[in-house]
Structures are given as C-alpha cells and as structure tokens.
Scaffold this active site. Structure first.
Site, PDB file in Angstrom:
ATOM      1  N   LYS A  67       9.712  15.250 -17.324  1.00  0.00           N
ATOM      2  CA  LYS A  67       9.556  16.423 -16.470  1.00  0.00           C
ATOM      3  C   LYS A  67      10.597  17.470 -16.888  1.00  0.00           C
ATOM      4  O   LYS A  67      11.092  17.472 -18.007  1.00  0.00           O
ATOM      5  CB  LYS A  67       9.713  16.009 -15.005  1.00  0.00           C
ATOM      6  CG  LYS A  67       8.500  15.271 -14.432  1.00  0.00           C
ATOM      7  CD  LYS A  67       7.355  16.220 -14.173  1.00  0.00           C
ATOM      8  CE  LYS A  67       6.243  15.587 -13.394  1.00  0.00           C
ATOM      9  NZ  LYS A  67       5.134  16.533 -13.107  1.00  0.00           N
ATOM     10  N   GLY A 126       4.954  23.424 -17.505  1.00  0.00           N
ATOM     11  CA  GLY A 126       4.013  22.523 -18.150  1.00  0.00           C
ATOM     12  C   GLY A 126       2.587  22.802 -17.736  1.00  0.00           C
ATOM     13  O   GLY A 126       1.652  22.666 -18.536  1.00  0.00           O
ATOM     14  N   ARG A 129       7.677  18.475 -24.246  1.00  0.00           N
ATOM     15  CA  ARG A 129       6.660  17.798 -23.436  1.00  0.00           C
ATOM     16  C   ARG A 129       5.371  17.675 -24.241  1.00  0.00           C
ATOM     17  O   ARG A 129       4.921  18.626 -24.886  1.00  0.00           O
ATOM     18  CB  ARG A 129       6.447  18.538 -22.116  1.00  0.00           C
ATOM     19  CG  ARG A 129       7.707  18.539 -21.269  1.00  0.00           C
ATOM     20  CD  ARG A 129       7.565  19.325 -19.996  1.00  0.00           C
ATOM     21  NE  ARG A 129       6.712  18.635 -19.030  1.00  0.00           N
ATOM     22  CZ  ARG A 129       6.500  19.076 -17.786  1.00  0.00           C
ATOM     23  NH1 ARG A 129       7.068  20.211 -17.393  1.00  0.00           N
ATOM     24  NH2 ARG A 129       5.726  18.402 -16.961  1.00  0.00           N
ATOM     25  N   ASP A 181       6.004  14.574  -7.883  1.00  0.00           N
ATOM     26  CA  ASP A 181       6.891  15.642  -7.430  1.00  0.00           C
ATOM     27  C   ASP A 181       7.693  15.258  -6.190  1.00  0.00           C
ATOM     28  O   ASP A 181       8.666  15.939  -5.844  1.00  0.00           O
ATOM     29  CB  ASP A 181       6.089  16.917  -7.158  1.00  0.00           C
ATOM     30  CG  ASP A 181       5.617  17.586  -8.434  1.00  0.00           C
ATOM     31  OD1 ASP A 181       6.168  17.271  -9.504  1.00  0.00           O
ATOM     32  OD2 ASP A 181       4.682  18.404  -8.372  1.00  0.00           O
TER      33      ASP A 181
END
Length: 408
Positions: free
Chosen positions: A317, A89, A117, A290
């Site tokens: 994600k 991404g 995404r 994350d």
C-alpha cells in the site's frame, strides 16, 4: 507537517466525507458519457484531483466548485496523453484500461511508492489484446494500441482495482468480454461498488459463478449516459470516528447510507462484536484492507489478544502497512506484532504517548490521532499533512469535535 495531539475525548457531530472509491468511479464514468454529468457531495483530495486531471488529459472537461463536479464527457479521445497519477493506485489501475480502450497512447507516471506497486495483470494480459507496454514494469510507463474485447483471466488475490479498471473499459469495446477470476477475489465489495456505480451511468455488468469463483460478463458497444448523482459518505473514513466512540468518545456520524455496499461498513459489525466489555476480535482484512490501521488501534484496547489476518497485500500500500502500523502504535505504548500477513494486538489499558512516524500513509496519521484520544500523554505525528491524500479536512473535523492539538 508535525502535529502534537493532546489526549481528549471527542464529542459532537461530524459529517463523513464522501466515498473516495465512489468518487473515482463516478468521475471516470461521467467522463466517458456522451453529455454533461453533475456529481455532488464530492470531497476534494489529492487522489480525486489526479483522477480528474487524468480524464481531462484523455479529452474530458472537469470543473470543481464547492464539492460539485460538472463533467463534460469525451467527444474525441486524445491521441496522446501524459497522466500523472500522484500517489493514487486507483487512478493508475483504473485509467490504464480506459486509455487503452480509447486507443490513446498514454504515458503514466507516479510518486512515492506508486511506481513500485504492481500492474502485472495488465502487462501480462493486454499484449494479447492489442496493447503494448514500454517498459514492462515501473513508472513512467507508456501504453500503445487499442484494447480489444475478449476473455481476461485475472488473479483475484492481487487487487480488485484491476477488476474495476476492466469493468470501466470493456463496455467501450465493440464485442462482448468476460473477466474470469483464477482465484478468490479479495476486496470483492469494491467490485460490487463498481457495478453499482456504472449502473447509474447506464452500463450493465452481470456477475455469475464459474467453479465457485466470480465471472463478470460485459456486453460490448455499451454507451455511458450522463446523469446527476450524489456521492454517498465514506465508511472507510467514518471508521475512525466509530472507533473513537469505542474508546470513549461520543460522536454522531452523519452522511452515511445504511444500505451501502461498501465493504468497510463492516467496522460496525466488528465494534458490535466487541461489546461494551471490548472483547477481542479476529478480523479478515481480505475485503477490508483500508480498515487495518484503525482496527489495530481498536484491537490494542480489547481485553485480550485481537488479530487481523489475510493482510499480505497491505505490504504494497502507501506504506508496508503491517510493519508501519505496528511500529506506529508500539511507539506510543501499543503491543502490536506484525507478521507476513497478520497483525496481533495484545491488550493495553491505554496508549502512553510518544512520537509516530506516519510512513507518509494517510490512514496511519488518522489512526494515530484517534489513538491519542485514549492516551495518557501527548502524541506527536510526523507527516500529518498526508491526510490530504484522502481526507484533507480531517484535522478540522477533529478540532470541531473538541480534539486538542498544535502544529509544530
């Protein structure tokens, strides 16, 4: 590739891999500089490879040799480029604006969940500034035209990657620009990292406040300058080993900057708040998305219910991380509940072994491996090869610390 991990504590010293986030930014900045840059301490991974290839498609030359990247900046931008972003991404959202600022007609493609995404802030704002998209969503997608300077109004609660993409591109425009946030900025430390990285390459971005929200002012006509730079270690990856220590291992993690602006350095504060008694915590995922997979492991063994909030963006994600993390840990004895924007972890004395579906998510693979160190029975991880996205040597480092596993 499936891996069976046998319970064992990890002991020894490990050097944290380089920050993937900084590596993306520095390779792109070097490719935009007039001259040759040298970037050392780069940990090769699939994401970094596709970013390097993307900048080569736009006209740069990128050579990799043992963790050192030598980059010759773009002299004449490519008129057309086909850019495969893999599953990254960051690559997609960083390089769309860069290609647009260079005036390159570029077609972007991607794999796995990347085509799903969103890039809505770009498809909405860029046509006002001279760039068109065909089609309007999904991948492959082709951009045509040259990006103009001006005011860009972006939501702050989608992804800071859009902010970074514009920060990389707008200094190349002739006139001045501003990035105006319409809502609080999620993952702001990543924008701070972009500003810090670009400063090393001679590009200045000023942050101000407007109605309590960040406003970024960017002078046009700036020139990226080549430099020699070393990438600092990655707190996102080090977090797995810090959490292993909280679960009973004894690992010394090196190659980290204690003064880093990386948001994921927050892992140290969260672990410290738990104390030796492993008291429960509540963590806001807004700035540290994350960390969620490994925080769910930590929260599972705290003495009470721990909670991760503000995690709605994790549903888009590499996987639907909220659901996949819950399923992965519950499959090995966890008591994790996933909501629309949160996870709750109820106390367990230890994990009990079983089989984990990684959902092709590199961070779930690593989180499950660390959970296995606090298990009473082996843990089998399906799709363990997905660590190659960000940390290809993870299982080598795991083994060097005494981790026991076999490839099935």
């Amino acid at each position: 590739m499936d891996i069976k991990i046998y319970p064992s504590k990890l002991i020894g010293t490990v050097s944290a891999p380089s920050s993937k986030s900084y590596s993306h930014r520095m390779i792109i900045a070097a490719a935009l500089a007039d001259g040759i840059s040298e970037i050392t301490n780069v940990t090769d991974s699939n994401d970094i490879t596709v970013t390097s290839q993307a900048m080569e498609a736009l006209g740069a030359k990128v050579l990799s040799d043992g963790g050192t990247y030598t980059v010759r900046g773009i002299k004449t931008p490519a008129a057309k480029a086909d850019i495969d972003c893999g599953e990254s991404g960051s690559t997609l959202r960083f390089i769309i604006p860069v290609a647009a600022a260079l005036g390159t007609t570029a077609t972007f493609n991607g794999h796995a969940k990347l085509p799903q995404r969103p890039i809505t802030p770009y498809t909405r704002e860029f046509p006002k500034k001279g760039v068109t998209f065909e089609p309007q969503s999904g991948l492959p997608i082709t951009i045509t035209g040259k990006l103009r300077a001006g005011e860009y109004n972006l939501e702050g609660d989608v992804s800071s990657q859009f902010i970074t993409g514009l920060m990389l591109a707008l200094p190349l425009c002739e006139e001045d620009s501003a990035i105006k946030l319409m809502s609080p900025l999620q993952s702001k430390p990543y924008a701070d990292m972009t500003i810090a990285a670009l400063k090393k390459f001679g590009v200045d971005i000023r942050e101000m406040k407007l109605d309590g929200l960040p406003l970024y002012l960017i002078k046009g006509g700036q020139k990226y300058k080549p430099c020699r730079i070393t990438v600092e270690g990655d707190y996102s990856q080090a977090a797995f080993f810090f959490t292993a220590n909280a679960l009973g291992s004894e690992i010394d993690v090196t190659n980290l900057d204690p003064d880093s602006v990386q948001g994921d350095k927050e892992i140290l504060n969260i672990i410290a708040s738990c104390g030796k008694e492993l008291n429960p915590f509540t963590a806001d995922a807004g700035n540290i998305p994350d960390l969620v997979p490994i925080l769910a492991v930590l929260g599972s063994v705290t003495k009470g219910q721990s909670k991760i909030i503000n995690g709605a963006r994790l549903k888009i994600k590499e996987s639907d991380r909220l659901v996949c993390v819950a399923n992965a840990l519950n499959a090995i004895g966890g008591k994790v509940t996933a909501g629309d924007d949160f996870l709750t972890m109820d106390h367990i004395d230890h994990f009990t072994g079983g089989e984990v579906d990684s959902c092709k998510d590199h961070r779930i693979v690593m989180a499950a491996a660390i959970a296995a160190t606090a298990s009473t029975a082996p843990v089998i991880i399906h799709g363990a090869e997905n660590v190659n996205k960000s940390y290809p040597r993870f299982f080598d480092d795991f083994k060097s610390l005494g981790g026991q596993f076999e490839v099935l």
